[in-house]
Design a protein around this motif. Structure first.
Motif, PDB file in Angstrom:
ATOM      1  N   ALA A  21     -13.392 -32.261   6.365  1.00  0.00           N
ATOM      2  CA  ALA A  21     -12.925 -31.151   7.205  1.00  0.00           C
ATOM      3  C   ALA A  21     -11.563 -31.578   7.754  1.00  0.00           C
ATOM      4  O   ALA A  21     -11.483 -32.399   8.665  1.00  0.00           O
ATOM      5  N   ALA A  22     -10.509 -31.079   7.121  1.00  0.00           N
ATOM      6  CA  ALA A  22      -9.152 -31.523   7.464  1.00  0.00           C
ATOM      7  C   ALA A  22      -8.381 -30.394   8.115  1.00  0.00           C
ATOM      8  O   ALA A  22      -8.432 -29.260   7.657  1.00  0.00           O
ATOM      9  N   GLU A  23      -7.662 -30.745   9.180  1.00  0.00           N
ATOM     10  CA  GLU A  23      -6.809 -29.759   9.848  1.00  0.00           C
ATOM     11  C   GLU A  23      -5.365 -30.232   9.767  1.00  0.00           C
ATOM     12  O   GLU A  23      -5.107 -31.433   9.857  1.00  0.00           O
ATOM     13  N   THR A  24      -4.440 -29.289   9.651  1.00  0.00           N
ATOM     14  CA  THR A  24      -3.025 -29.659   9.764  1.00  0.00           C
ATOM     15  C   THR A  24      -2.594 -29.581  11.227  1.00  0.00           C
ATOM     16  O   THR A  24      -1.611 -30.201  11.621  1.00  0.00           O
ATOM     17  N   LEU A  25      -3.354 -28.841  12.013  1.00  0.00           N
ATOM     18  CA  LEU A  25      -3.026 -28.713  13.438  1.00  0.00           C
ATOM     19  C   LEU A  25      -3.180 -30.057  14.134  1.00  0.00           C
ATOM     20  O   LEU A  25      -4.015 -30.879  13.734  1.00  0.00           O
ATOM     21  N   GLY A  26      -2.407 -30.242  15.198  1.00  0.00           N
ATOM     22  CA  GLY A  26      -2.585 -31.418  16.036  1.00  0.00           C
ATOM     23  C   GLY A  26      -3.491 -31.046  17.189  1.00  0.00           C
ATOM     24  O   GLY A  26      -4.342 -30.170  17.070  1.00  0.00           O
ATOM     25  N   VAL A  27      -3.240 -31.647  18.342  1.00  0.00           N
ATOM     26  CA  VAL A  27      -4.110 -31.394  19.483  1.00  0.00           C
ATOM     27  C   VAL A  27      -3.748 -30.074  20.182  1.00  0.00           C
ATOM     28  O   VAL A  27      -4.505 -29.545  20.982  1.00  0.00           O
ATOM     29  N   GLU A  28      -2.606 -29.508  19.829  1.00  0.00           N
ATOM     30  CA  GLU A  28      -2.110 -28.231  20.386  1.00  0.00           C
ATOM     31  C   GLU A  28      -2.126 -28.262  21.918  1.00  0.00           C
ATOM     32  O   GLU A  28      -1.778 -29.253  22.509  1.00  0.00           O
TER      33      GLU A  28
ATOM     34  N   THR B 126     -11.754 -27.346   4.403  1.00  0.00           N
ATOM     35  CA  THR B 126     -13.094 -27.892   4.617  1.00  0.00           C
ATOM     36  C   THR B 126     -13.832 -27.727   3.304  1.00  0.00           C
ATOM     37  O   THR B 126     -13.961 -26.604   2.787  1.00  0.00           O
ATOM     38  N   GLU B 127     -14.237 -28.825   2.728  1.00  0.00           N
ATOM     39  CA  GLU B 127     -14.836 -28.797   1.395  1.00  0.00           C
ATOM     40  C   GLU B 127     -15.978 -29.783   1.309  1.00  0.00           C
ATOM     41  O   GLU B 127     -15.938 -30.854   1.920  1.00  0.00           O
ATOM     42  N   ILE B 128     -16.948 -29.405   0.494  1.00  0.00           N
ATOM     43  CA  ILE B 128     -18.042 -30.330   0.187  1.00  0.00           C
ATOM     44  C   ILE B 128     -17.984 -30.574  -1.308  1.00  0.00           C
ATOM     45  O   ILE B 128     -17.868 -29.610  -2.081  1.00  0.00           O
ATOM     46  N   ALA B 129     -18.024 -31.841  -1.703  1.00  0.00           N
ATOM     47  CA  ALA B 129     -18.012 -32.158  -3.130  1.00  0.00           C
ATOM     48  C   ALA B 129     -19.329 -32.840  -3.484  1.00  0.00           C
ATOM     49  O   ALA B 129     -19.642 -33.901  -2.921  1.00  0.00           O
ATOM     50  N   ILE B 130     -20.081 -32.224  -4.376  1.00  0.00           N
ATOM     51  CA  ILE B 130     -21.333 -32.831  -4.827  1.00  0.00           C
ATOM     52  C   ILE B 130     -21.044 -33.448  -6.193  1.00  0.00           C
ATOM     53  O   ILE B 130     -20.766 -32.732  -7.157  1.00  0.00           O
ATOM     54  N   VAL B 131     -21.033 -34.747  -6.219  1.00  0.00           N
ATOM     55  CA  VAL B 131     -20.582 -35.451  -7.417  1.00  0.00           C
ATOM     56  C   VAL B 131     -21.807 -35.926  -8.200  1.00  0.00           C
ATOM     57  O   VAL B 131     -22.615 -36.714  -7.683  1.00  0.00           O
TER      58      VAL B 131
ATOM     59  N   LEU C 257     -13.101 -47.595   2.594  1.00  0.00           N
ATOM     60  CA  LEU C 257     -14.524 -47.312   2.807  1.00  0.00           C
ATOM     61  C   LEU C 257     -15.169 -46.754   1.535  1.00  0.00           C
ATOM     62  O   LEU C 257     -16.287 -47.094   1.176  1.00  0.00           O
ATOM     63  N   ILE C 258     -14.438 -45.907   0.830  1.00  0.00           N
ATOM     64  CA  ILE C 258     -15.018 -45.307  -0.384  1.00  0.00           C
ATOM     65  C   ILE C 258     -14.641 -46.119  -1.631  1.00  0.00           C
ATOM     66  O   ILE C 258     -15.457 -46.295  -2.537  1.00  0.00           O
ATOM     67  N   GLN C 259     -13.418 -46.672  -1.623  1.00  0.00           N
ATOM     68  CA  GLN C 259     -12.995 -47.411  -2.823  1.00  0.00           C
ATOM     69  C   GLN C 259     -13.793 -48.700  -3.008  1.00  0.00           C
ATOM     70  O   GLN C 259     -13.996 -49.153  -4.127  1.00  0.00           O
ATOM     71  N   ALA C 260     -14.274 -49.259  -1.903  1.00  0.00           N
ATOM     72  CA  ALA C 260     -15.094 -50.478  -2.008  1.00  0.00           C
ATOM     73  C   ALA C 260     -16.353 -50.206  -2.823  1.00  0.00           C
ATOM     74  O   ALA C 260     -16.953 -51.119  -3.388  1.00  0.00           O
ATOM     75  N   ASP C 261     -16.768 -48.949  -2.908  1.00  0.00           N
ATOM     76  CA  ASP C 261     -17.954 -48.585  -3.698  1.00  0.00           C
ATOM     77  C   ASP C 261     -17.558 -48.104  -5.093  1.00  0.00           C
ATOM     78  O   ASP C 261     -18.385 -47.539  -5.827  1.00  0.00           O
ATOM     79  N   GLY C 262     -16.284 -48.260  -5.459  1.00  0.00           N
ATOM     80  CA  GLY C 262     -15.838 -47.823  -6.789  1.00  0.00           C
ATOM     81  C   GLY C 262     -15.674 -46.314  -6.878  1.00  0.00           C
ATOM     82  O   GLY C 262     -15.707 -45.742  -7.966  1.00  0.00           O
ATOM     83  N   ARG C 263     -15.514 -45.660  -5.743  1.00  0.00           N
ATOM     84  CA  ARG C 263     -15.349 -44.195  -5.755  1.00  0.00           C
ATOM     85  C   ARG C 263     -14.052 -43.844  -5.037  1.00  0.00           C
ATOM     86  O   ARG C 263     -13.420 -44.710  -4.419  1.00  0.00           O
ATOM     87  N   TYR C 264     -13.675 -42.582  -5.069  1.00  0.00           N
ATOM     88  CA  TYR C 264     -12.460 -42.166  -4.373  1.00  0.00           C
ATOM     89  C   TYR C 264     -12.633 -40.752  -3.829  1.00  0.00           C
ATOM     90  O   TYR C 264     -13.452 -39.982  -4.321  1.00  0.00           O
ATOM     91  N   TRP C 265     -11.834 -40.450  -2.805  1.00  0.00           N
ATOM     92  CA  TRP C 265     -11.904 -39.112  -2.210  1.00  0.00           C
ATOM     93  C   TRP C 265     -11.393 -38.093  -3.212  1.00  0.00           C
ATOM     94  O   TRP C 265     -10.362 -38.313  -3.845  1.00  0.00           O
ATOM     95  N   LEU C 266     -12.088 -36.990  -3.350  1.00  0.00           N
ATOM     96  CA  LEU C 266     -11.702 -36.002  -4.350  1.00  0.00           C
ATOM     97  C   LEU C 266     -10.817 -34.903  -3.784  1.00  0.00           C
ATOM     98  O   LEU C 266     -10.212 -34.153  -4.529  1.00  0.00           O
ATOM     99  N   VAL C 267     -10.784 -34.758  -2.482  1.00  0.00           N
ATOM    100  CA  VAL C 267      -9.973 -33.674  -1.903  1.00  0.00           C
ATOM    101  C   VAL C 267      -8.621 -34.238  -1.515  1.00  0.00           C
ATOM    102  O   VAL C 267      -8.566 -35.312  -0.932  1.00  0.00           O
TER     103      VAL C 267
END
Ligand code: NDP
Length: 514
Positions: free
Chosen positions: A238-245, A371-376, A504-514
Motif C-alpha cells: 500500500a504505497a502513497e505518493t503523499l507525504g504527511v500533508e 495498493t496491490e496484492i500479488a499472489i505468487v 527482507l525479501i531478497q534474503a529469501d530469494g524473492r523480490y518485490w513485484l510492484v
C-alpha cells in the motif's frame, strides 16, 4: 431465442442493494477534514443515486455557533469541491434541505439534553425516522467523552422492538496500543452493546477489497489453489505518493504502523487469507477474520528489526517534483523517529498457510500511488521446454489491484509468435473502469450505507481489533524502548522504501513485484 434466465452463462448478474429504513445521521466534528472531504460528499453521492432512506436527515454537530443556513453553505462548498459535476446542481439544492446543524460542546451534559430535544422535534418532521446513527468524526481523545454523554443522556438506548436503533460509528485510530484499545472498548461497552458499534476501516469499503470475497468464494477455480501447496508467497503493498500533508500533529503520535499497517494492511491480509465463512453474514465473516488474525505468528524479540523494518522519507523527487523530507515538514520534530514506511514478513500458523511468507509493505512519499496484492504461485514442477528450466519460467502471479487502477490481472506464460520455443509472460486483465464504465464508488458511500442498514460485515469487531493490537504492541514497545537500535532508516522520497525492505525479501530469494 436463448432463454437468458435459464442459462447460467448468459445471466446478466445478480445484484442486491437494499434501501435502508428511515434514520438520521448525527455527525460530531462536522467542521473537520474528514467530514468535508469524505463524509459529506459521500452522503451527497448516495442522495444523488437515490440510495438514502426515503425519510432521512443529517444533523452536523460542532462547537461553532452556526445557523442551518450557514451550515448548508459549507455543505454546498464541500460537495462542489469534492464530488459535484455541474449537472447535479438541482439535486444539491434538494440535498441541502435535509442538512441541519446543532451547536454542542462535546463534554457538556446540558448540550446533550438539548440535542435530544432537537432530535425529538426533527423526528416529528421526518416521518418514520427512529433509528439514529452517531458518527464520531472528532479527534479520537473525544470518543469516550462523547459516548459517555450520549449514554448518560439516554441517546444510546435501543428501542425495545428494534435492537441497534441507536448506533455509533467510531473512526480510526482505535486506541494507541493494546491497553488503550481495550480501555476504549470497555468505555464504549459501558453504554453500548457490541452490535451498536461500527469501527470503521475505509479500506474495507473499497469495491476491489469486497471483490476479493467474490473472487474467492463465488468462483470455484481459485479455492483449490489457495493454499501452501500452490502458492509460494503473497505480497501486499500500500504505497502513497503523499507525504504527511496537514496531519503532522496526528501522524507524529501515530506513525505508519498505527495509521496504515495495523488496520488496512491486516484487513487486506485477513480477506485474502481467511477460511471460507459459512455465509455472507457479518459475524460469520468476522469470525473467520478474527481466527486468521489469531493465527498470525507474533514477532519474536530477535525478529524485530529483521522481519519488521521501518523507514522515514528524506528529501527526494517524485515525477521530477522536489519534496522535502519528513523532518522538514511543518509540525514534525526535527529529530523525529516516527516511521513513514514499514515492511514486514509474516507467517500464518495454520494448515492452509504453514510456511508461506506474507510480505507486507506500506509507506508515504513512495514512487507511485498503488495498493496491490500479488499472489505468487509456485513454479512448474518440471519444464518440458528444454533448455528452459522451471526457474526460467516466470511463475503465475494473480494481482489484485485495489487502487487506483482497480482490477485483477493474472500473469501467465504464453507462446510468442516466431521461433519454436519462445515464451513470454502475458497478463489476462480485467479493469473495473473498462468493464463497468466509471469509477468504483467512494468507500465511505458503501460504509455509510452499511451503517444505515445495520450491516457490520465491513467493520472491525472487538476481538479482531484487539488481536491486531496484541500482535504489534510488542513491536512498538521495542521501538520505543530502544530508539537508537530501531531508528527508522532514511529513504529518498520517490523511491520504494529502504534497503532493509529490499533485503527482507531478497534474503529469501524473492523480490518485490510492484
Ligand atoms: P479534525 O482535526 O479536522 O477535527 C474534526 C473536528 O473535531 C474539528 O473540526 C472540530 O470541530 C472538532 N474538535 C473538537 N475538539 C477538537 C480539538 N481539540 N482539536 C481539533 N478539533 C476538535 O479531524 P479529522 O476530520 O481529520 O478526523 C476526524 C477523525 O477521523 C479523527 O479521529 C481521524 O483520526 C479520523 N480520520 C480522519 C481522516 C482524514 O482524512 N481526515 C482519515 C481517516 C480517519 P468543531 O470545532 O466544529 O467542534
Amino acid at each position: 431465442m436463448e432463454d437468458i434466465a435459464s442459462n447460467p452463462f448468459l445471466r446478466g448478474g445478480f445484484c442486491v442493494e437494499t434501501r435502508p429504513a428511515p434514520c438520521s445521521l448525527i455527525i460530531f466534528g462536522v467542521s473537520g477534514d474528514l467530514s468535508n472531504r469524505m463524509l459529506i460528499p459521500a452522503l451527497f453521492n448516495l442522495f444523488h443515486k437515490a440510495l438514502l432512506p426515503d425519510s432521512f436527515f443529517i444533523l452536523g454537530c460542532g462547537r461553532s455557533q452556526l445557523s442551518d443556513d450557514s451550515f448548508r453553505q459549507k455543505v454546498r462548498e464541500s460537495c462542489q469541491k469534492n464530488s459535484l459535476p455541474n449537472s447535479k446542481l438541482p439535486q444539491l439544492e434538494e440535498f441541502l434541505k435535509i442538512c441541519f446543524y446543532n451547536r454542542l460542546d462535546y463534554a457538556t451534559p446540558g448540550d446533550y439534553q438539548a440535542l435530544q430535544e432537537r432530535l425529538k422535534q426533527m423526528d416529528q418532521q421526518y416521518p418514520g425516522v427512529c433509528d439514529r446513527i452517531f458518527y464520531l468524526a472528532t479527534p479520537p481523545g473525544l470518543y469516550p467523552k462523547i459516548v459517555t454523554q450520549l449514554g448518560q443522556s439516554g441517546l444510546t438506548k435501543e428501542a425495545q422492538d428494534r435492537p441497534s436503533s441507536s448506533r455509533v460509528v467510531v473512526e480510526k485510530p482505535f486506541g494507541h496500543d493494546l491497553q488503550s484499545a481495550v480501555e476504549l472498548n470497555n468505555e464504549l461497552l459501558r453504554y453500548l452493546h457490541e452490535h451498536q458499534i461500527f469501527r470503521i476501516d475505509h479500506y474495507l469499503g473499497k469495491e476491489t477489497v469486497q471483490n476479493i470475497l467474490m473472487l474467492r468464494f463465488a468462483n470455484a477455480i481459485f479455492e483449490p489453489l489457495w493454499n501452501r501447496r500452490y502458492i509460494d508467497h503473497i505480497q501486499i503493498t500500500a504505497a502513497e505518493t503523499l507525504g504527511v500533508e496537514h496531519r503532522a500533529g496526528y501522524f507524529e503520535q501515530a506513525g505508519l504502523l498505527r495509521d496504515m499497517f495495523l488496520n488496512h494492511l491486516l484487513e487486506l491480509l485477513a480477506v485474502v487469507a481467511m477460511e471460507p465463512p459459512i455465509s455472507f453474514d457479518a459475524n460469520r465473516i468476522r469470525d473467520e477474520k478474527a481466527k486468521l488474525l489469531r493465527s498470525l505468528r507474533p514477532f519474536s524479540a530477535k525478529e524485530i528489526g529483521k522481519n519488521i523494518v521501518r523507514g522515514q522519507y528524506r528529501a527526494g523527487q517524485i515525477n521530477k517534483v522536489d519534496y522535502i523530507g519528513y523532518r522538514e515538514e511543518t509540525g514534525v520534530a526535527r529529530d523525529s523517529l516516527v516511521e513513514t514506511f514499514i515492511a514486514a514478513k509474516l507467517y500464518i500458523d495454520n494448515w492452509r498457510w504453514q510456511g508461506v511468507p506474507f510480505y507486507l509493505r506500506s509507506g508515504k512519499r513512495l514512487a507511485r500511488q498503488t495498493t496491490e496484492i500479488a499472489i505468487v504461485f509456485r513454479p512448474v514442477p518440471h519444464s518440458i521446454f528444454a533448455p528452459l528450466s522451471p526457474g526460467d519460467l516466470a511463475p503465475n502471479v494473480l494481482f489484485l489491484n485495489i487502487q487506483p487502477k482497480e482490477g485483477i490481472s493474472l500473469m501467465i506464460q504464453a507462446k510468442k509468435p516466431g521461433p519454436k520455443i519462445c515464451l513470454t509472460p502475458l497478463a489476462l486483465e480485467f479493469s473495473y473502469r473498462e468493464i463497468f464504465g466509471n469509477e468504483p464508488p467512494n468507500a465511505y458511500e458503501r460504509l455509510l450505507l452499511d451503517c444505515m442498514l445495520g450491516d457490520h460485515t465491513l467493520f472491525w469487531r472487538r476481538d479482531g481489533m484487539e488481536t491486531a493490537w496484541s500482535l504489534f504492541t510488542p513491536v512498538m514497545e521495542a521501538w520505543e524502548k530502544n530508539p537508537a537500535q530501531y531508528q527508522p532508516a532514511l529513504y529518498p522520497a520517490g523511491s520504494w522504501g529502504t534497503a532493509e525492505a529490499e533485503n527482507l525479501i531478497q534474503a529469501d530469494g524473492r523480490y518485490w513485484l510492484v
